[in-house]
Every structure is written in structure tokens, then in C-alpha cells.
Design a protein around this motif. Structure first.
Motif, PDB file in Angstrom:
ATOM      1  N   HIS A 115      -9.959  -2.501 -74.325  1.00 35.37           N
ATOM      2  CA  HIS A 115     -11.357  -2.553 -73.895  1.00 35.37           C
ATOM      3  C   HIS A 115     -11.865  -1.151 -73.594  1.00 35.37           C
ATOM      4  O   HIS A 115     -11.178  -0.362 -72.954  1.00 35.37           O
ATOM      5  CB  HIS A 115     -11.502  -3.439 -72.655  1.00 35.37           C
ATOM      6  N   LYS A 116     -13.078  -0.862 -74.052  1.00 32.17           N
ATOM      7  CA  LYS A 116     -13.673   0.458 -73.836  1.00 32.17           C
ATOM      8  C   LYS A 116     -15.193   0.325 -73.793  1.00 32.17           C
ATOM      9  O   LYS A 116     -15.779  -0.459 -74.554  1.00 32.17           O
ATOM     10  CB  LYS A 116     -13.273   1.420 -74.963  1.00 32.17           C
ATOM     11  N   MET A 117     -15.808   1.067 -72.882  1.00 33.83           N
ATOM     12  CA  MET A 117     -17.260   1.097 -72.789  1.00 33.83           C
ATOM     13  C   MET A 117     -17.708   2.541 -72.968  1.00 33.83           C
ATOM     14  O   MET A 117     -17.169   3.440 -72.314  1.00 33.83           O
ATOM     15  CB  MET A 117     -17.711   0.549 -71.434  1.00 33.83           C
ATOM     16  N   LEU A 118     -18.673   2.777 -73.839  1.00 32.95           N
ATOM     17  CA  LEU A 118     -19.143   4.129 -74.112  1.00 32.95           C
ATOM     18  C   LEU A 118     -20.239   4.516 -73.114  1.00 32.95           C
ATOM     19  O   LEU A 118     -21.191   3.762 -72.905  1.00 32.95           O
ATOM     20  CB  LEU A 118     -19.680   4.231 -75.538  1.00 32.95           C
ATOM     21  N   GLU A 119     -20.074   5.694 -72.509  1.00 40.51           N
ATOM     22  CA  GLU A 119     -21.070   6.240 -71.592  1.00 40.51           C
ATOM     23  C   GLU A 119     -21.616   7.528 -72.206  1.00 40.51           C
ATOM     24  O   GLU A 119     -20.851   8.329 -72.744  1.00 40.51           O
ATOM     25  CB  GLU A 119     -20.446   6.546 -70.226  1.00 40.51           C
ATOM     26  N   SER A 120     -22.916   7.736 -72.075  1.00 38.92           N
ATOM     27  CA  SER A 120     -23.527   8.824 -72.832  1.00 38.92           C
ATOM     28  C   SER A 120     -24.589   9.583 -72.049  1.00 38.92           C
ATOM     29  O   SER A 120     -25.213   9.039 -71.132  1.00 38.92           O
ATOM     30  CB  SER A 120     -24.187   8.282 -74.105  1.00 38.92           C
ATOM     31  N   LEU A 121     -24.774  10.832 -72.456  1.00 40.10           N
ATOM     32  CA  LEU A 121     -25.994  11.583 -72.159  1.00 40.10           C
ATOM     33  C   LEU A 121     -26.916  11.353 -73.347  1.00 40.10           C
ATOM     34  O   LEU A 121     -26.548  11.658 -74.487  1.00 40.10           O
ATOM     35  CB  LEU A 121     -25.687  13.071 -71.998  1.00 40.10           C
ATOM     36  N   THR A 122     -28.087  10.804 -73.087  1.00 38.41           N
ATOM     37  CA  THR A 122     -29.012  10.441 -74.162  1.00 38.41           C
ATOM     38  C   THR A 122     -30.215  11.375 -74.087  1.00 38.41           C
ATOM     39  O   THR A 122     -30.964  11.361 -73.103  1.00 38.41           O
ATOM     40  CB  THR A 122     -29.448   8.972 -74.027  1.00 38.41           C
ATOM     41  N   VAL A 123     -30.380  12.202 -75.114  1.00 38.18           N
ATOM     42  CA  VAL A 123     -31.385  13.271 -75.107  1.00 38.18           C
ATOM     43  C   VAL A 123     -32.525  12.911 -76.059  1.00 38.18           C
ATOM     44  O   VAL A 123     -32.295  12.537 -77.212  1.00 38.18           O
ATOM     45  CB  VAL A 123     -30.746  14.615 -75.500  1.00 38.18           C
ATOM     46  N   PHE A 124     -33.739  13.053 -75.551  1.00 42.95           N
ATOM     47  CA  PHE A 124     -34.951  12.775 -76.316  1.00 42.95           C
ATOM     48  C   PHE A 124     -35.597  14.118 -76.656  1.00 42.95           C
ATOM     49  O   PHE A 124     -36.194  14.766 -75.805  1.00 42.95           O
ATOM     50  CB  PHE A 124     -35.915  11.920 -75.497  1.00 42.95           C
TER      51      PHE A 124
END
Length: 465
Positions: free
Chosen positions: A238-247
Motif C-alpha cells: 500500500h502506498k499513497m502519493l503526496e505532492s507539491l502541486t504547482v500552478f
């Protein structure tokens, strides 16, 4: 309305989205050797529609995902909690995907009005019809937290509107802690806090496809690398992706914009999301609590210490902790009430008390479990040792206890994965910060509790009436 299969979900991720992982732009989230695990984990929210249709499918003759069913009664809210717990159980005690996006949808439908509400309703219909997976980008990077958005030295530290024409707005900035943004179909953006008139450019909410030009997703490398299932029985599956989301000057068509320079609605929308998101949290944490209690009970038996008084006491405390959170989760649905437009709102006092109880007690609970398990959580053998027949014979001889070595070592590795290794650290951070901090939960308890009944009771007995 329709339902997609897990395969159709995976196929939908093979587009031109810009995702960066471990210093490189990757070609396909669905096919990357490390990120495929996260996609498979999220696919449980599609698999459950086939495995548990009575729980995961709504709509009768026109079926759609029950994650997106707007709750209209306490019973429907309770059923939502049951669905969230069931899919989290498939996901090893971790949230899967559709839960958070549906929390955002309910907040939008409860908070907005007029043309903005009509846009949200149209988007909700399309999400149900196309069975989309939504990620939520709410938490701004914030910069100096003592300053309002418009006061920051760098104006991009909160997501903001930098341009507008008749058909679109253009936004710039970033959101962090965006779970699933790399492997969802669309991204729902919400404001992170209350705002004043001078923050109008930052009072924005919208939804866009993840492959929209200018959207760049930087996935955290935490929990990176291949994992031996013997050493890491949970985090290898099991893995959940966490991100910095840049616009980066992202153009958003206005039919996808839900909040456009409306600072008076930024706070109410953020809080409405919290109502549902913390209800989601306390239900998806229930399988994790079962892992803690079940592991404690089994390892005490395996180590031969189950009859000791202090061991019984520790296990009893873990049971009380888990059942308190479960009871409060049920109470949040039982005491729910209709809100705006008849959308059922979880009881905020029960929700926040449940989330506070979970977060406040988690570190003590894992400490009790580590105490019962013993030092082999850190000093035990690994999967490569176990795979070598000569070494395995030694391990079987010297690591046997009240049970043979294999079940004991496998259970110890599960406990180590959950508490002592990097996945355990990840869970500890989630317990402290995910779905809001301890202080945020206490603030909501104080804000939403009505002391009138208790005060009146005291006044009557004290002769103050």
C-alpha cells in the motif's frame, strides 16, 4: 450515469500530465515501477464497486459510485462511514482515493450559491456520470504564517488569481500535502483559510483535469524504493502519493470556477470541507486501530506474556482507545443534522472529538504496542536472511517463542512496519497533522459546542436563575 472498472481508471492516467519523482519527470504514473503500487492501492475504490455493490453503488437503475452520493439523512451518512471503513480495510488502514474528493464536493454544494452553485452541481453530475477520481488541493504553502496571504513577501505563497478574461481565470502558486494529485483524474482546489477583502485574489476554488497545461506535480520520495514483503508486509502492498502541486499560470475555464474573488466564502467553504473530511478521517482510521489492537493481542500470545497483569492492562487500554474513536464516529452520524439544501452535516463536536481522541492517543498506542513486541522490531532479521535456507534454519531455532519463529517474525515485521520503520513515521505524522492539527480540532470543539444546556443546569442548582 456509469461505473468504471479499475482497469479503466488505470488507463485514464496514461495522459500528458507533468509528474516529477526523485528528480525526474516520469512518463506514466500507471506504469512507473514504484508508483504503480500507489495506483493499485487507489484502484480499490473501483474494485469495491464490484466486490460490495450493496455498499459502494448508488442510484438504482442509473448506478454511480456511492462515494459521491450526497448524504440526505443520518442513515446515509452512517452508510458512508461504513463504505469508507470498508475501502480503508482493503487499503491496509490507509485512505484510498475517492473519499477526499467527495468531501470537497459536499462542501461546495453546501456553501455555494447562484451561478457558482450551478457550476458545482454540473460538475458533481459529471463526476458521477464519468466515475471520476478527484484529488483535493487545499493547503497552501503559506510562507510566514503570521501574515495574511496578501502580506507575504512572495505573493505566490498562497494560490492566487493573476489574470481574468471573459472565459477564464489564470492562477499561480502552489498547494502542498496534495494526496493523490499525481494519480487522480481531476483536481479540486479549495481555499485553505478565512480571508479578508484584501485577500480577494486568493479566494479561489475550481476543478481542472490533472493534465492541464501549467500544472506540475512534484511527488514526495518518502517511502521510495522496492520493499521486501517479508520485511514490509504493509508498505510493500500500500502506498499513497503526496505532492507539491504547482500552478504555473494555469488557465481555468470559468465553467469550472466555483469561487472567484469571494473572500467572504473562503472561510465557510474551508470549514465545510473540514466537517466531511474529518468524518472521513475517523472512519478510515478504524482499520488502523484494529491493526494496533489485533497486533497487541497476538504478539502478547506469541511472546508468551499474555497472562501478565501489565500486559492485560496495556491491551485493555488499546481496546478502550479504539472503541472510543469508533463510538464517536458512530455518534457523529447519529447526531448529524440537515444543513444547507438538506445535505446532512456530521455533528461537529463528535467529529472533532473523535479526531482529537485518535490523534492525541496514537503515539501512546504505538508505544504500548512496541513495548509488548520487544526489541526485535529494530534488531530482527530481514527478508534476504529468511530466504537463505541455511540462515533460516538458525532463525527458526533461536527466534521461536510460544509459537514457531515464522509466525512470530512475520507479526513482528508487521508491527515494525506500522510503528518503527519509515511507514510508521509516516503514520505518526499523519496522526498529528492529516485532516487538521490537534489545535485545529480543539478550536472546532470549542467553537461548535453549545454550553447553554450545561450552564442552565448549573444556574438552576446554584440558584442563579
Amino acid at each position: 450515469m456509469g461505473l468504471r472498472t479499475a482497469k479503466e481508471y488505470r488507463d485514464g492516467l496514461r495522459d500528458g500530465r507533468r509528474v516529477f519523482y526523485r528528480g525526474q519527470r516520469i512518463g506514466s504514473v500507471a506504469d512507473h515501477p514504484e508508483l504503480t503500487l500507489a495506483v493499485d492501492h487507489s484502484a480499490h475504490c473501483y474494485d469495491i464497486a464490484q466486490a460490495r455493490p450493496e455498499l459502494a453503488v448508488a442510484g438504482g437503475a442509473e448506478p454511480y459510485s456511492a462515494f459521491y452520493r450526497v448524504p440526505r439523512s443520518a442513515e446515509q451518512l452512517r452508510a458512508r462511514g461504513e463504505l469508507i471503513e470498508a475501502v480503508s480495510r482493503l487499503g491496509g488502514g490507509i485512505i484510498v482515493l475517492k473519499e477526499v474528493g467527495s468531501d470537497a464536493m459536499f462542501a461546495l454544494l453546501r456553501t455555494l450559491e447562484g451561478e457558482e452553485l450551478a457550476r458545482a452541481e454540473a460538475f458533481h453530475e459529471r463526476v458521477c456520470r464519468d466515475d471520476l477520481a478527484l484529488a483535493v488541493a487545499q493547503t497552501d504553502v503559506k510562507g510566514d504564517r503570521a501574515l495574511a496571504p496578501h502580506q507575504q513577501a512572495d505573493p505566490d505563497l498562497y494560490l492566487r488569481i493573476v489574470g481574468e478574461d471573459a472565459d477564464s481565470i489564470t492562477v499561480r502558486g502552489a498547494k502542498c500535502h496534495t494526496s493523490y494529485s499525481a494519480n487522480a483524474d481531476e483536481l479540486v482546489v479549495l481555499p485553505t483559510r478565512a480571508m479578508g477583502p484584501q485577500d480577494a485574489d486568493y479566494a479561489v476554488s475550481f476543478a481542472i483535469p490533472v493534465d492541464t497545461p501549467g500544472l506540475n506535480i512534484y511527488v514526495s520520495p518518502y517511502l521510495a524504493g522496492e520493499r521486501d514483503p517479508f520485511d514490509f508486509p504493509l508498505s510493500s502492498q500500500h502506498k499513497m502519493l503526496e505532492s507539491l502541486t504547482v500552478f504555473d499560470d494555469v488557465r481555468v475555464p470559468k465553467d469550472r470556477v466555483f469561487l472567484n474573488r469571494r473572500p467572504e466564502l473562503a472561510g465557510p467553504l474551508a470549514l465545510a470541507f473540514v466537517d466531511y473530511h474529518r468524518f472521513t478521517a475517523i472512519n478510515y482510521k478504524l482499520p488502523l486501530l484494529d491493526l494496533l489492537v489485533g497486533s497487541a493481542s497476538l504478539i502478547a500470545e506469541y511472546n508468551g506474556i499474555a497472562r501478565a497483569g501489565h500486559v492485560k492492562d496495556k491491551i485493555t487500554q488499546l481496546i478502550a482507545y479504539a472503541e472510543t474513536v469508533r463510538g464517536l464516529a458512530e455518534l457523529a452520524a447519529l447526531r448529524s443534522r440537515p444543513g444547507t439544501r438538506g445535505i446532512q452535516q456530521p455533528d461537529p463536536v463528535a467529529v472533532n472529538t473523535a479526531k482529537y481522541t485518535f490523534a492525541h492517543g496514537f503515539h501512546d498506542a504505538t508505544a504500548k504496542l512496541m513495548d509488548l513486541a520487544g526489541g526485535l522490531l529494530a534488531t530482527g532479521p530481514g527478508g534476504e536472511d529468511w530466504a537463505n535456507p541455511e540462515i533460516r534454519a538458525v532463525l527458526e531455532k533461536y527466534y521461536a517463542a510460544a509459537v514457531p519463529a515464522e509466525p512470530r517474525l512475520r507479526l513482528l515485521n508487521l508491527i515494525a512496519d506500522l510503528t518503527a520503520r519509515d511507514y510508521g513515521g509516516y503514520q505518526a505524522v499523519l496522526a498529528t497533522h492529516a485532516e487538521g492539527s490537534l489545535e485545529a480540532e480543539k478550536l472546532q470543539i470549542a467553537r461548535t459546542y453549545d454550553p447553554a444546556r450545561a450552564r442552565a443546569y448549573v444556574s438552576r442548582h446554584a440558584g442563579l436563575a
